[in-house]
Design an enzyme around this catalytic site. Structure first.
Site, mmCIF file in Angstrom:
data_model
loop_
_atom_site.group_PDB
_atom_site.id
_atom_site.type_symbol
_atom_site.label_atom_id
_atom_site.label_comp_id
_atom_site.label_asym_id
_atom_site.label_seq_id
_atom_site.Cartn_x
_atom_site.Cartn_y
_atom_site.Cartn_z
ATOM 1 N N ASN A 1 -5.854 9.399 1.349
ATOM 2 C CA ASN A 1 -6.319 8.897 2.614
ATOM 3 C C ASN A 1 -6.795 9.671 3.693
ATOM 4 O OD1 ASN A 1 -6.038 6.197 2.140
ATOM 5 N ND2 ASN A 1 -4.171 5.769 2.833
ATOM 6 N N ASP A 2 -5.630 10.490 4.298
ATOM 7 C CA ASP A 2 -6.262 11.319 5.396
ATOM 8 C C ASP A 2 -5.216 12.386 5.456
ATOM 9 O OD1 ASP A 2 -4.401 9.989 6.876
ATOM 10 O OD2 ASP A 2 -5.628 8.589 7.545
ATOM 11 N N LEU B 1 -17.485 12.884 -33.477
ATOM 12 C CA LEU B 1 -17.342 14.476 -33.164
ATOM 13 C C LEU B 1 -18.410 15.099 -34.025
ATOM 14 C CD1 LEU B 1 -16.795 16.982 -31.478
ATOM 15 C CD2 LEU B 1 -14.613 16.930 -32.379
ATOM 16 N N ASP B 2 -19.405 14.824 -33.694
ATOM 17 C CA ASP B 2 -20.737 15.725 -34.558
ATOM 18 C C ASP B 2 -20.984 17.120 -34.254
ATOM 19 O OD1 ASP B 2 -22.652 15.832 -36.626
ATOM 20 O OD2 ASP B 2 -24.118 15.526 -35.363
ATOM 21 N N ASP C 1 0.840 -1.253 -0.032
ATOM 22 C CA ASP C 1 -0.056 0.018 -0.023
ATOM 23 C C ASP C 1 0.888 1.256 0.025
ATOM 24 O OD1 ASP C 1 -2.340 -1.404 -0.082
ATOM 25 O OD2 ASP C 1 -2.941 -1.009 1.891
#
Length: 576
Positions: free
Chosen positions: A134-135, A394-395, A65
């Site tokens: 996270n924090d 792409l119209d 992690d």
């Protein structure tokens, strides 16, 4: 981020922790076999020397992690999606095991992985300007003399409203991703992190029983004022400073989300917390009878395994359109700041190219034998298939080039010459129009239908290409107005959803109208040529093909009023 977008990945950049040599060798073998570029950097090193912003990049972390968090710090500012491979011990965020690496990557590059958009947190304080996933922790600094006071007092404000004084060890402000760490240890609630954009304030070792965690939106501006010395840490110390009395800390949700790739080889969130955090309301493995896919019907009333071909094709087309919409939104935001015409043209060309590449790659991955017909690329034939995908990535390029939000993505499926499925996606408004022949039409999942007006003077009309303004001049005074949006696909969708009563197109191309035809017809529209004959769709583009669409009841009045206008339109083209 839409997971289908990952199908166009050009290169991998891996952040590698020590003791990951064996897994790195597997990754190198996988990329070699597929002819993909792989760059590696050690944990903590910058990727600036190997990253090319013009290439579609997938970030991979090899480690636990801690390495995953370093990846977030490195990849998220560059909007790079990240896949975490666990070569550590207790990994809660990196959840792909090394033996599943190749299969997980295959799934990802086929566009079949999901991408969680995780909320991040930003803190601005004396000595720190940082973002974490996270924090943020603000806590007391241990005194030199162990018998001195060991608590801290913090005044907390939310959007200038005084929340109160927190007395204790300190407090944590966490994201949903960080809710399973320090916040959980302090009796804070666990937040399901997938696309959950909230923050929570959790007191640490509070001295009052009534002080409970508080959940706020990421837009909430939290201001924390110290009453004495305190320590501030972001993501466990990846940013750190010591604060003094009366220092102010500003905390809010970060604008930049972290894009975390999740595959079927990952443990799902509740499986992970069951295995690793002792969540005891269920077993680690879900019994077959409890699995949602074995219990919930789809929209058509059948189980997922027996979903029909057209429904599957609709899902693929929808995901392809939404994936292509992401780079269009990103590039559209750059157009308004560009002052040189050539630079704007480059952006529009790049937008067309990226959207087309995403859509055609996704469709080809799922339906390799089908034909492809795109405005931006050459026609690609399958193996004698009756199915052809008609794509306009792409119209409304003119609108796009001028920063106008009225542009769209159009994807249709043609079966033996007839449109049977249509998807039109509007990136700037996130509107999704869909239709299935003999199955209905929807906007954002809700059924749509045309209006029932039959009087021209009560009706709103939309005009497509009108070379000399004949249609506009002929109908403007006779109706409630004639509007021109600049996107044929959108014109038909607004007819279908009741935002207009009729649509006129002087000339059409198959990629402009294929998807809109299905949607409009299924919503109840009548589509003819300028003489009132049934409109015949064709993939051939030779000659002018006019289109008149209406809600149905208005059609006779339109045709009657066009009798004098149509020759003028035809003549103007011939003289030109």
């Amino acid at each position: 981020m839409q997971g289908r977008r990952l199908a166009t990945t050009d290169e991998l950049i891996a952040i590698v922790s020590p003791d990951s040599d064996e897994t790195l060798a597997r990754l190198a073998e996988w990329t070699d076999e597929r002819g993909m570029d792989l760059s590696t950097v050690d944990v903590g090193d910058d990727i600036g020397d190997v990253y090319d912003e013009n290439r579609a990049t997938l970030g991979v972390t090899l480690g636990g992690d801690g390495t995953f968090l370093e990846g977030i710090k490195t990849f998220s500012p560059r909007n790079i999606p990240q896949l975490g491979v666990n070569t550590g011990t207790l990994a809660f965020l990196a959840r792909v095991e090394p033996e599943d690496l190749a299969d997980a990557l295959d799934e990802t590059l086929r566009g079949r992985a999901a991408v969680d958009s995780r909320q991040q947190i930003h803190v601005d304080a004396p000595g720190v300007d940082a973002t974490g996933i996270n924090d943020v922790m603000i806590q007391q600094v241990p005194p030199e003399n162990p018998i001195d006071r060991k608590v801290t007092r913090l005044d907390v404000y939310a959007d200038e409203e005084y929340v109160g004084e927190f007395e204790g060890t300190g407090l944590a402000v966490s994201t949903p991703t960080g809710s399973t760490g320090i916040s959980l240890s302090a009796s804070g609630p666990v937040h399901y992190p997938v696309n959950n954009h909230t923050l929570q304030i959790v007191p640490l070792h509070t001295h009052k029983l009534g002080v409970r965690p508080i959940v706020v939106s990421p837009e909430t501006e939290l201001r924390i004022v110290t009453q004495g010395q305190a320590s501030l840490l972001v993501d466990g110390g990846r940013a750190h400073t010591i604060l003094t009395a009366d220092d102010e800390i500003a905390v809010t949700g970060a604008d930049q989300l972290a894009h975390v790739v999740r595959t079927s080889y990952d443990d799902h969130f509740f499986t992970a917390i069951t295995k690793k955090l002792g969540w005891d309301v269920r077993d680690a493995e879900v019994p077959d009878e409890k699995r949602l896919e074995n219990r919930s019907p789809t929209r058509s009333g059948t189980t997922g395994e027996s979903t029909g071909f057209v429904e599957r094709a609709l899902t693929v087309a929808t995901e392809a359109a939404q994936a292509a919409g992401e780079p269009l939104r990103e590039l559209h935001g750059q157009v308004e700041s560009v002052h040189h015409k050539t630079d704007k043209s480059d952006i529009v060309t790049e937008a067309d190219h990226q959207a087309d590449r995403i859509i055609t790659t996704v469709v080809r991955n799922e339906f390799p034998n089908h034909n492809l017909f795109s405005e931006e690329s050459t026609r690609q034939r399958g193996t004698d298939s009756d199915y052809t995908w008609v794509i306009d990535p792409l119209d409304g390029t003119g609108n796009f080039a001028h920063g106008n939000p009225n542009y769209s993505i159009s994807i249709a499926l043609i079966e033996t010459g007839e449109p049977v499925l249509g998807v039109v996606y509007v990136p700037e408004t996130d509107e999704l129009f869909t239709g299935i022949a003999d199955g209905g039409a929807w906007r954002d999942g809700d059924p749509i239908e045309t209006t029932d007006r039959d009087a021209l003077d009560e009706s709103m009309l939309i005009s497509g290409y009108d070379p000399d303004g004949t249609f506009l001049s002929h109908f403007y005074q006779e109706s409630r107005g004639v509007r021109r949006l600049g996107s044929a696909a959108l014109n038909l969708c607004y007819l279908a959803s009741g935002s207009a009563d009729a649509v006129w197109e002087h000339d059409t191309y198959p990629w402009d109208i294929a998807a809109g035809l299905v949607i409009a017809r299924e919503a109840g529209a009548r589509i003819t040529d300028e003489a009132g004959e049934a409109f015949c769709f064709s993939l051939e583009t030779d000659g002018r093909t006019a289109l008149l669409g209406s809600n149905g009841p208005l059609h006779p009045a339109l045709l009657e009023h066009m009798e004098d206008g149509v020759p003028a339109l035809t003549q103007s083209e011939g003289e030109a």
